[in-house]
Design a protein around this motif. Structure first.
Motif, PDB file in Angstrom:
ATOM      1  N   ASN A   1       0.690  -1.270  -0.051  1.00 39.49           N
ATOM      2  CA  ASN A   1      -0.225  -0.064   0.011  1.00 39.49           C
ATOM      3  C   ASN A   1       0.967   1.196  -0.191  1.00 39.49           C
ATOM      4  N   LEU A   2       1.934   1.127   0.538  1.00 40.31           N
ATOM      5  CA  LEU A   2       2.837   2.341   0.848  1.00 40.31           C
ATOM      6  C   LEU A   2       3.429   2.691  -0.686  1.00 40.31           C
ATOM      7  N   ILE A   3       3.528   1.643  -1.457  1.00 39.29           N
ATOM      8  CA  ILE A   3       4.170   1.722  -2.760  1.00 39.29           C
ATOM      9  C   ILE A   3       3.082   2.453  -3.537  1.00 39.29           C
ATOM     10  N   GLU A   4       1.950   2.002  -3.632  1.00 39.69           N
ATOM     11  CA  GLU A   4       0.726   2.449  -4.234  1.00 39.69           C
ATOM     12  C   GLU A   4       0.726   3.875  -3.901  1.00 39.69           C
ATOM     13  N   GLU A   5       0.877   4.472  -2.607  1.00 40.74           N
ATOM     14  CA  GLU A   5       0.638   5.773  -2.299  1.00 40.74           C
ATOM     15  C   GLU A   5       1.568   6.739  -2.620  1.00 40.74           C
ATOM     16  N   VAL A   6       3.167   6.133  -2.890  1.00 43.19           N
ATOM     17  CA  VAL A   6       4.013   6.893  -3.587  1.00 43.19           C
ATOM     18  C   VAL A   6       3.844   7.117  -4.968  1.00 43.19           C
ATOM     19  N   PHE A   7       3.123   6.438  -5.551  1.00 43.68           N
ATOM     20  CA  PHE A   7       2.745   6.638  -6.990  1.00 43.68           C
ATOM     21  C   PHE A   7       1.603   7.650  -7.098  1.00 43.68           C
ATOM     22  N   ARG A   8       0.471   7.512  -6.134  1.00 44.62           N
ATOM     23  CA  ARG A   8      -0.698   8.359  -6.417  1.00 44.62           C
ATOM     24  C   ARG A   8      -0.425   9.474  -6.043  1.00 44.62           C
ATOM     25  N   ARG A   9       0.607   9.996  -5.221  1.00 45.06           N
ATOM     26  CA  ARG A   9       0.927  11.272  -4.870  1.00 45.06           C
ATOM     27  C   ARG A   9       1.463  12.161  -5.739  1.00 45.06           C
ATOM     28  N   ARG A  10       2.329  11.531  -6.961  1.00 41.80           N
ATOM     29  CA  ARG A  10       2.969  12.098  -7.863  1.00 41.80           C
ATOM     30  C   ARG A  10       2.290  12.276  -9.115  1.00 41.80           C
ATOM     31  N   LEU A  11       1.588  10.914  -9.209  1.00 42.97           N
ATOM     32  CA  LEU A  11       1.201  11.090 -10.708  1.00 42.97           C
ATOM     33  C   LEU A  11      -0.272  11.849 -10.758  1.00 42.97           C
ATOM     34  N   ASP A  12      -1.103  12.015  -9.816  1.00 46.51           N
ATOM     35  CA  ASP A  12      -2.198  12.840  -9.780  1.00 46.51           C
ATOM     36  C   ASP A  12      -1.554  14.264 -10.265  1.00 46.51           C
ATOM     37  N   GLU A  13      -0.498  14.705  -9.655  1.00 43.43           N
ATOM     38  CA  GLU A  13      -0.004  15.914  -9.927  1.00 43.43           C
ATOM     39  C   GLU A  13       0.502  16.068 -11.443  1.00 43.43           C
ATOM     40  N   LEU A  14       1.367  15.059 -11.860  1.00 41.48           N
ATOM     41  CA  LEU A  14       1.836  15.014 -13.254  1.00 41.48           C
ATOM     42  C   LEU A  14       0.776  14.886 -14.125  1.00 41.48           C
ATOM     43  N   ASN A  15      -0.274  14.179 -14.140  1.00 43.37           N
ATOM     44  CA  ASN A  15      -1.201  14.191 -15.171  1.00 43.37           C
ATOM     45  C   ASN A  15      -2.196  15.251 -15.092  1.00 43.37           C
ATOM     46  N   GLY A  16      -2.383  15.686 -14.135  1.00 47.25           N
ATOM     47  CA  GLY A  16      -3.191  17.028 -13.922  1.00 47.25           C
ATOM     48  C   GLY A  16      -2.353  18.141 -14.867  1.00 47.25           C
TER      49      GLY A  16
ATOM     50  N   VAL B   1      10.885   9.782 -10.633  1.00 44.72           N
ATOM     51  CA  VAL B   1      10.885   9.542 -12.252  1.00 44.72           C
ATOM     52  C   VAL B   1      11.633   8.204 -12.493  1.00 44.72           C
ATOM     53  N   ARG B   2      12.463   7.770 -11.342  1.00 39.26           N
ATOM     54  CA  ARG B   2      13.367   6.651 -11.411  1.00 39.26           C
ATOM     55  C   ARG B   2      12.428   5.291 -10.829  1.00 39.26           C
ATOM     56  N   VAL B   3      11.596   5.835  -9.561  1.00 37.04           N
ATOM     57  CA  VAL B   3      10.726   4.859  -9.301  1.00 37.04           C
ATOM     58  C   VAL B   3       9.577   4.306 -10.334  1.00 37.04           C
ATOM     59  N   LEU B   4       9.125   5.634 -11.129  1.00 39.12           N
ATOM     60  CA  LEU B   4       8.333   5.180 -12.266  1.00 39.12           C
ATOM     61  C   LEU B   4       9.079   4.177 -13.274  1.00 39.12           C
ATOM     62  N   ALA B   5      10.339   4.408 -13.704  1.00 41.35           N
ATOM     63  CA  ALA B   5      11.064   3.572 -14.475  1.00 41.35           C
ATOM     64  C   ALA B   5      11.192   2.074 -14.017  1.00 41.35           C
ATOM     65  N   ARG B   6      11.355   1.898 -12.809  1.00 39.52           N
ATOM     66  CA  ARG B   6      11.297   0.866 -11.963  1.00 39.52           C
ATOM     67  C   ARG B   6      10.000   0.118 -12.134  1.00 39.52           C
ATOM     68  N   ALA B   7       8.982   0.926 -11.926  1.00 38.72           N
ATOM     69  CA  ALA B   7       7.594   0.268 -11.979  1.00 38.72           C
ATOM     70  C   ALA B   7       7.207  -0.429 -13.458  1.00 38.72           C
ATOM     71  N   TYR B   8       7.788   0.173 -14.322  1.00 38.18           N
ATOM     72  CA  TYR B   8       7.635  -0.472 -15.538  1.00 38.18           C
ATOM     73  C   TYR B   8       8.440  -1.656 -15.767  1.00 38.18           C
ATOM     74  N   ALA B   9       9.537  -1.551 -15.261  1.00 41.38           N
ATOM     75  CA  ALA B   9      10.553  -2.664 -15.258  1.00 41.38           C
ATOM     76  C   ALA B   9       9.890  -3.847 -14.545  1.00 41.38           C
ATOM     77  N   GLU B  10       9.108  -3.501 -13.367  1.00 40.06           N
ATOM     78  CA  GLU B  10       8.745  -4.447 -12.632  1.00 40.06           C
ATOM     79  C   GLU B  10       7.713  -5.481 -13.318  1.00 40.06           C
ATOM     80  N   HIS B  11       6.997  -4.724 -14.450  1.00 35.56           N
ATOM     81  CA  HIS B  11       5.885  -5.513 -15.037  1.00 35.56           C
ATOM     82  C   HIS B  11       5.120  -6.079 -14.230  1.00 35.56           C
TER      83      HIS B  11
END
Lengths: 204, 204
Positions: B53-68, B108-118
């Motif tokens: 859940n922590l991992i998911e919150e790390v994403f949500r916090r930034r991606l809401d801003e980015l995509n907004g 942005v590196r976390v995001l790249a890792r997320a893609y690599a995680e598949h």
DNA sequence: GGCGATATCAAACGATCGTTTGAAGCATAG
DNA sequence: CTATGCTTCAAACGATCGTTTGATATCGCC
């Protein structure tokens, strides 16, 4: 006596490749690896010394082959190869690797993870062992793109490398068409990438 | 009473972002995270329930801003924005995020890792929450590139996304020039990417 | 001031981690 | 045959993992 046709070392490398691709270097344990390889837990430390060394060997096994093919394709394309031929010589060996049914498709994901790791040891290992291939290609690209400064060319090749890594690891959101096999899908990705990259490199 | 100006939750999110970027999701332990955040070990499970859940919150916090910001930039560019303007609206918010001194460059590196995680859970989370932004942009790109089939367009946008992810995470081999700051280097990468991608998208 | 809710704490849980050990198995050379 | 050098094995090492517990601290509210 090995019950399998493969040696213990080879079985470990194969299993490690698959599991590193799926769970990452930290996420895949030696117990998972040795269990999948059907070898004893201690075999990794016996044959490779440590988990880190095992990771490095997973890279070496594939990259020697990949970059060998790239250089061969580059030579085969001749001294004045077209831009598309150069791109093909760089990209298609990666595609073929990703189509290898015996672990290659796992390896391209391991490679993508390695980039994401940003690990200094791995970066140095990759740069030391395969940097010359990049420079070889850069020299040929430069001949076909004389209007680009060396700096500009490197930026663009860097972009191509990123897109290639991403495409081969199948990170994208594009859904495979039902009538396409996994192999056909990858091949399609490579052709689109070559086409796209050729136009991007030719940009003024 | 918090000794810091940030709440416990915020401090955990910040530390997690940095450490996930550096060591990966499996590689960064909650003990490292809570220690860096100067909070008690149990705080993660208390405030977030679990590491996942922590991992998911790390994403949500930034991606809401980015995509907004992306959507705002798209609207700001007007109904008949040029190809370069569209690319800028998509790429520059990611660049700005990567320039954020307070964790954005780690993210942005976390995001790249997320893609690599598949990781299927993460992919679904990203698609569910931010897929509509991709479709919004695709519709505008389609207007500027009427010669491309929808399928062809998606292939090319996928390539752009890959190159963007790769570029923002600074995976490339390009060395930053001595006279450039980290921020200038990233900005340069974004401009090269926009230029390259515009040509690639315009290819016949 | 006292009371319930919220937050933080040290400590411990069982599980799993990478690595090491020393004995057992096994092939080949003398 | 025995002796030698690899290889494999079960078992254990200490360390660290995510999570849980129950006590303690700190807060807003009547």
């Amino acid at each position: 006596m090995n019950t399998s046709q493969f040696s213990t070392k080879e079985r470990i490398l194969g299993a490690a490749e698959t599991l590193f691709a799926r769970h990452g270097f930290a996420g895949a344990s030696l117990r998972q690896v040795t269990s999948a390889a059907k070898v004893n837990l201690a075999a990794v430390n016996y044959h490779f010394g440590s988990k880190d060394n095992l990771i490095e060997e997973v890279f070496r096994r594939r990259l020697d082959e990949l970059n060998g093919r790239r250089v061969a394709a580059l030579k085969g394309a001749g001294e004045d190869a077209s831009l598309d031929a150069l791109l093909g010589a760089y990209i298609r060996p990666a595609l073929e690797l990703s189509l290898d049914t015996d672990g290659g498709s796992a390896f391209v994901r391991v490679l993508a993870r390695a980039y994401a790791e940003h690990n200094e040891r791995l970066r140095k290992f990759l740069s030391d062992n395969y940097g010359h291939v990049l420079r070889l290609f850069a020299a040929q690209f430069a001949k076909q793109l004389p209007h680009l400064s060396k700096e500009e060319l490197y930026w663009r090749l860097d972009i191509v490398s990123g897109a290639l890594t991403y495409a081969m690891a199948d990170f994208g959101v594009i859904q495979r068409r039902a009538q396409d096999s996994e192999a056909q899908h990858r091949a399609l990705a490579a052709e689109h990438l070559i086409h796209f990259a050729a136009a991007g490199l030719r940009a003024p």
